[in-house]
Design a protein around this motif. Structure first.
Motif, mmCIF file in Angstrom:
data_model
loop_
_atom_site.group_PDB
_atom_site.id
_atom_site.type_symbol
_atom_site.label_atom_id
_atom_site.label_comp_id
_atom_site.label_asym_id
_atom_site.label_seq_id
_atom_site.Cartn_x
_atom_site.Cartn_y
_atom_site.Cartn_z
ATOM 1 N N THR A 36 0.949 -1.058 -0.041
ATOM 2 C CA THR A 36 -0.068 -0.242 0.112
ATOM 3 C C THR A 36 0.949 1.302 -0.302
ATOM 4 O OG1 THR A 36 -1.960 -1.316 1.133
ATOM 5 C CG2 THR A 36 -1.930 1.347 1.221
ATOM 6 N N LYS A 37 0.310 2.301 -1.003
ATOM 7 C CA LYS A 37 1.648 3.443 -1.160
ATOM 8 C C LYS A 37 0.071 4.632 0.165
ATOM 9 C CE LYS A 37 1.766 3.807 -5.976
ATOM 10 N NZ LYS A 37 1.197 2.671 -5.692
ATOM 11 N N PHE A 38 1.512 5.216 -0.018
ATOM 12 C CA PHE A 38 1.239 6.623 1.249
ATOM 13 C C PHE A 38 2.284 7.437 0.296
ATOM 14 C CE2 PHE A 38 -0.421 3.392 3.665
ATOM 15 C CZ PHE A 38 -1.578 3.311 3.439
ATOM 16 N N HIS A 39 1.517 8.582 0.422
ATOM 17 C CA HIS A 39 2.093 10.050 -0.070
ATOM 18 C C HIS A 39 2.724 10.665 0.857
ATOM 19 C CE1 HIS A 39 2.270 8.258 -3.882
ATOM 20 N NE2 HIS A 39 1.253 8.569 -4.011
ATOM 21 N N SER A 40 1.755 10.976 1.744
ATOM 22 C CA SER A 40 2.116 11.878 3.053
ATOM 23 C C SER A 40 2.397 11.322 5.115
ATOM 24 C CB SER A 40 0.936 12.502 3.524
ATOM 25 O OG SER A 40 0.109 12.132 3.427
ATOM 26 N N ALA A 41 2.661 11.448 5.588
ATOM 27 C CA ALA A 41 2.352 11.112 7.091
ATOM 28 C C ALA A 41 1.552 11.572 7.239
ATOM 29 C CB ALA A 41 3.427 12.254 7.771
ATOM 30 N N LYS A 42 0.649 12.235 7.308
ATOM 31 C CA LYS A 42 -0.950 11.764 7.520
ATOM 32 C C LYS A 42 -1.695 10.890 7.253
ATOM 33 C CE LYS A 42 -5.151 14.817 7.927
ATOM 34 N NZ LYS A 42 -6.060 15.987 6.908
ATOM 35 N N ASP A 43 -1.985 10.210 5.650
ATOM 36 C CA ASP A 43 -2.153 9.451 5.391
ATOM 37 C C ASP A 43 -1.817 7.818 5.932
ATOM 38 O OD1 ASP A 43 -3.853 10.963 3.908
ATOM 39 O OD2 ASP A 43 -2.456 11.323 1.776
ATOM 40 N N CYS A 44 -0.662 8.386 6.112
ATOM 41 C CA CYS A 44 0.133 6.920 6.640
ATOM 42 C C CYS A 44 -0.426 6.075 8.359
ATOM 43 C CB CYS A 44 1.410 6.556 6.555
ATOM 44 S SG CYS A 44 2.942 5.527 7.534
ATOM 45 N N LEU A 45 -0.421 7.411 9.264
ATOM 46 C CA LEU A 45 -0.777 7.214 10.014
ATOM 47 C C LEU A 45 -2.471 7.244 9.978
ATOM 48 C CD1 LEU A 45 1.551 9.934 11.824
ATOM 49 C CD2 LEU A 45 2.220 7.948 11.818
ATOM 50 N N SER A 46 -2.623 7.437 9.772
ATOM 51 C CA SER A 46 -4.643 7.264 10.009
ATOM 52 C C SER A 46 -5.046 6.158 8.900
ATOM 53 C CB SER A 46 -4.792 8.263 9.372
ATOM 54 O OG SER A 46 -5.142 8.370 7.533
ATOM 55 N N SER A 47 -3.496 4.817 8.593
ATOM 56 C CA SER A 47 -4.285 3.646 8.397
ATOM 57 C C SER A 47 -3.656 2.959 9.169
ATOM 58 C CB SER A 47 -3.502 3.581 6.671
ATOM 59 O OG SER A 47 -4.183 4.196 6.403
ATOM 60 N N LEU A 48 -2.949 2.641 9.821
ATOM 61 C CA LEU A 48 -1.786 2.048 11.448
ATOM 62 C C LEU A 48 -2.833 1.052 11.449
ATOM 63 C CD1 LEU A 48 0.367 4.215 13.199
ATOM 64 C CD2 LEU A 48 0.753 2.541 11.020
ATOM 65 N N TYR A 49 -3.692 1.231 11.619
ATOM 66 C CA TYR A 49 -4.976 0.198 11.962
ATOM 67 C C TYR A 49 -4.944 -0.999 11.613
ATOM 68 C CZ TYR A 49 -8.353 1.647 8.991
ATOM 69 O OH TYR A 49 -9.127 1.619 7.368
ATOM 70 N N LEU A 50 -4.602 -0.801 10.702
ATOM 71 C CA LEU A 50 -4.363 -1.840 9.355
ATOM 72 C C LEU A 50 -3.017 -2.916 9.964
ATOM 73 C CD1 LEU A 50 -4.745 -0.461 6.195
ATOM 74 C CD2 LEU A 50 -6.514 -2.346 7.421
ATOM 75 N N ARG A 51 -2.598 -2.486 10.866
ATOM 76 C CA ARG A 51 -1.256 -3.602 11.516
ATOM 77 C C ARG A 51 -0.650 -3.937 10.518
ATOM 78 N NH1 ARG A 51 -0.792 -1.734 16.368
ATOM 79 N NH2 ARG A 51 -2.949 -1.775 17.657
ATOM 80 N N PRO A 67 6.761 15.818 3.461
ATOM 81 C CA PRO A 67 6.601 17.302 3.451
ATOM 82 C C PRO A 67 5.798 17.602 5.015
ATOM 83 C CG PRO A 67 5.192 16.493 1.886
ATOM 84 C CD PRO A 67 5.555 15.260 2.260
ATOM 85 N N ASP A 68 4.920 16.786 5.317
ATOM 86 C CA ASP A 68 4.233 17.172 6.405
ATOM 87 C C ASP A 68 4.854 16.924 7.376
ATOM 88 O OD1 ASP A 68 3.922 14.405 5.430
ATOM 89 O OD2 ASP A 68 1.265 14.508 6.404
ATOM 90 N N LYS A 69 5.118 15.808 7.943
ATOM 91 C CA LYS A 69 6.315 15.624 8.902
ATOM 92 C C LYS A 69 8.026 15.378 9.373
ATOM 93 C CE LYS A 69 2.190 14.049 11.564
ATOM 94 N NZ LYS A 69 1.528 15.379 12.962
ATOM 95 N N ASN A 70 8.904 15.439 9.175
ATOM 96 C CA ASN A 70 9.841 14.528 9.654
ATOM 97 C C ASN A 70 9.510 12.883 10.236
ATOM 98 O OD1 ASN A 70 11.065 14.016 12.371
ATOM 99 N ND2 ASN A 70 11.083 16.662 12.383
ATOM 100 N N GLY A 71 10.515 12.736 9.826
ATOM 101 C CA GLY A 71 11.197 10.804 10.104
ATOM 102 C C GLY A 71 11.049 10.607 11.615
ATOM 103 N N ALA A 72 11.507 10.787 12.411
ATOM 104 C CA ALA A 72 12.242 10.689 13.534
ATOM 105 C C ALA A 72 10.796 10.842 14.097
ATOM 106 C CB ALA A 72 12.864 12.353 13.770
ATOM 107 N N GLU A 73 9.225 11.681 13.554
ATOM 108 C CA GLU A 73 8.516 12.102 14.587
ATOM 109 C C GLU A 73 7.512 11.523 14.157
ATOM 110 O OE1 GLU A 73 4.661 15.970 14.890
ATOM 111 O OE2 GLU A 73 7.016 15.915 13.570
#
Length: 453
Positions: A34-49, A60-66
């Motif tokens: 599954t591809k994501f182009h932003s941190a926000k989209d990735c984090l909102s899909s973590l329920y998929l484990r 663009p929206d968050k750095n890697g460490a965060e």
């Protein structure tokens, strides 16, 4: 059976590069990408484990460490592989310390390095899953209702006691005749307790020469005696954080009983030939076929140690007092032996079952198992006949019943109780087989001389 999908999130703001990674990883059909182009989209899909997240460090929206921190907070088992356009050693080290599995710099080798990293992650995940399954199987193997097969009331009482023992770290003292399953009971307590992931160490005290038992239990230092060429850890140290099972504790030399008492009181040992005190955190289970209270009266066992070891006493009943469990166990042993030796399905004839029920089993479950396995070998067809069941005869067979001096009334009661157990408490059938009045049996039941379970 098809392997379950291995979920991978590709988090990359560069569309072309994310498609490049997807192309390379899609070579494995088991990967669900599954591809994501932003941190926000990735984090909102973590329920998929997801099992793995490949993370572009410069989103663009968050750095890697965060993003890494958020992933580890929500999905601690998810592995994160950071992919960065800059070769910054300090950043790489920092991210690895914070839980990243790997840090890969973008170049022509990135897809291959990512492939290897994910392959390793999956291999490790499979090993962890296998270990978890093995631990679950161990737990099932020693489940209280499975480790000793049986449905009798006597065994149900044992299961209840073992369950209580497993909930705490109380010392457990198991007693019973030889062959009743004392070590199986000890293993069942350990593998159903909070210590099940730590070592289980069994020591047969009676099998170790007296001159070696101290070294075996507590270890020794180099040069402690002739032949001690190096330090050796004892069984108590091996069992640290787990359980030590001391079988035949009644055979422990009286001079060593004081040292064992100190271990129980202080939770520490001193190796033979050494001065250093070594703390140990060990749960102790002991077993014996002797009556330790009698051994205390005879001066063979320390009274203070006896009370320290008593803990939760569990008395395993002899097989002759477990009624219909004889046939339940016999059928289980027959099926297991036939399967392990490719003998096909085997059963007992009615006459063979009656013969098995008629025997007192001085060697208890262990003897029954040996008798059943021999009968499986002797049987010509798929059914074990009475002649295939070889039992001890003569004095050997009578010894367990006549070993103790009892009154005639006590022997009569024991005979009737045994027949009641063997014939499902059918009073009329037992009265007919023993040629006694049914009113006699009913009166003894009313007077609580006999038990109907």
């Amino acid at each position: 059976m098809k392997n379950p999908a291995f979920k991978i999130f590709i988090v990359e703001d560069d569309v072309w590069y994310s498609e490049l990674l997807e192309y390379h990883l899609s070579a494995n059909p088991d990967y669900e990408l599954t591809k994501f182009h932003s941190a926000k989209d990735c984090l909102s899909s973590l329920y998929l484990r997801p099992h793995v997240v490949t993370l572009d460090y410069s989103l663009p929206d968050k750095n890697g460490a965060e993003v890494l921190k958020r992933i580890k907070e929500q999905c601690p088992d998810t592995q994160v592989v950071v992919i960065s356009g800059q070769e910054d050693v300090a950043t790489a080290v920092d991210l690895l310390k914070k839980g990243a599995y790997d840090y890969i710099v973008k170049d022509e080798d990135t897809p291959e390095r990512l492939w290897m990293a994910i392959s390793k992650i999956r291999e490790n995940a499979s090993l962890r899953q296998e270990i978890a399954q093995l631990r679950e199987q161990i737990g099932q193997k020693y489940d209280f209702t499975n480790f000793i097969t049986g449905n009798s009331e006597a065994m149900k009482r044992v299961y209840a006691l073992l369950d209580r023992a497993a909930r705490t770290n109380i010392t457990v003292s198991i007693s019973g005749e030889t062959g009743t399953g004392k070590e199986l009971a000890a293993k069942a307590v350990h593998y159903n307790s909070s210590r099940k992931k730590a070592p289980y160490v069994a020591v047969n005290v009676a099998a170790i020469p007296r001159e070696l038992i101290e070294s075996e239990l507590f270890g020794h230092e180099k040069g402690a005696f002739t032949g001690a060429l190096s330090r050796r850890l004892g069984r108590f140290e091996e069992a640290d954080k787990g359980t030590i099972f001391l079988d035949e504790i009644g055979e422990l030399d009286i001079t060593l009983q004081a040292k064992l008492l100190r271990v129980l009181q202080e939770r520490e040992i001193t190796r033979l030939g050494g001065n250093s005190v070594v703390p140990v955190d060990v749960r102790i289970i002991v077993a014996t076929h002797k009556n330790l209270a009698d051994e205390v009266k005879k001066g063979n066992f320390r009274e203070d140690l006896y009370y320290r070891l008593l803990g939760l006493p569990v008395q395993l009943p002899p097989l002759r007092e477990r009624g219909g469990d004889v046939l339940v166990l016999a059928k289980t042993f027959l099926q297991d032996f036939a399967r392990e030796n490719s003998l096909g399905k085997k059963t007992f004839s009615a006459a063979a079952q009656e013969k098995l029920l008629s025997y007192p089993y001085p060697g208890n479950v262990r003897e029954l198992k040996a008798i059943v396995e021999l009968s499986a070998v002797m049987a010509d067809g798929n059914q074990v006949q009475a002649d295939d069941v070889v039992l001890a005869t003569g004095a050997d067979r009578e010894a367990p019943f006549l070993a103790q001096e009892k009154t005639l009334r006590a022997y009569t009661t024991e005979i009737i109780q045994r027949f009641l157990n063997n014939y499902s408490h059918n009073v009329l059938l037992v009265a007919d087989k023993l040629d006694i009045g049914k009113s006699t049996i009913y009166r003894m039941i009313q007077d609580k001389e006999l038990k109907i379970e």
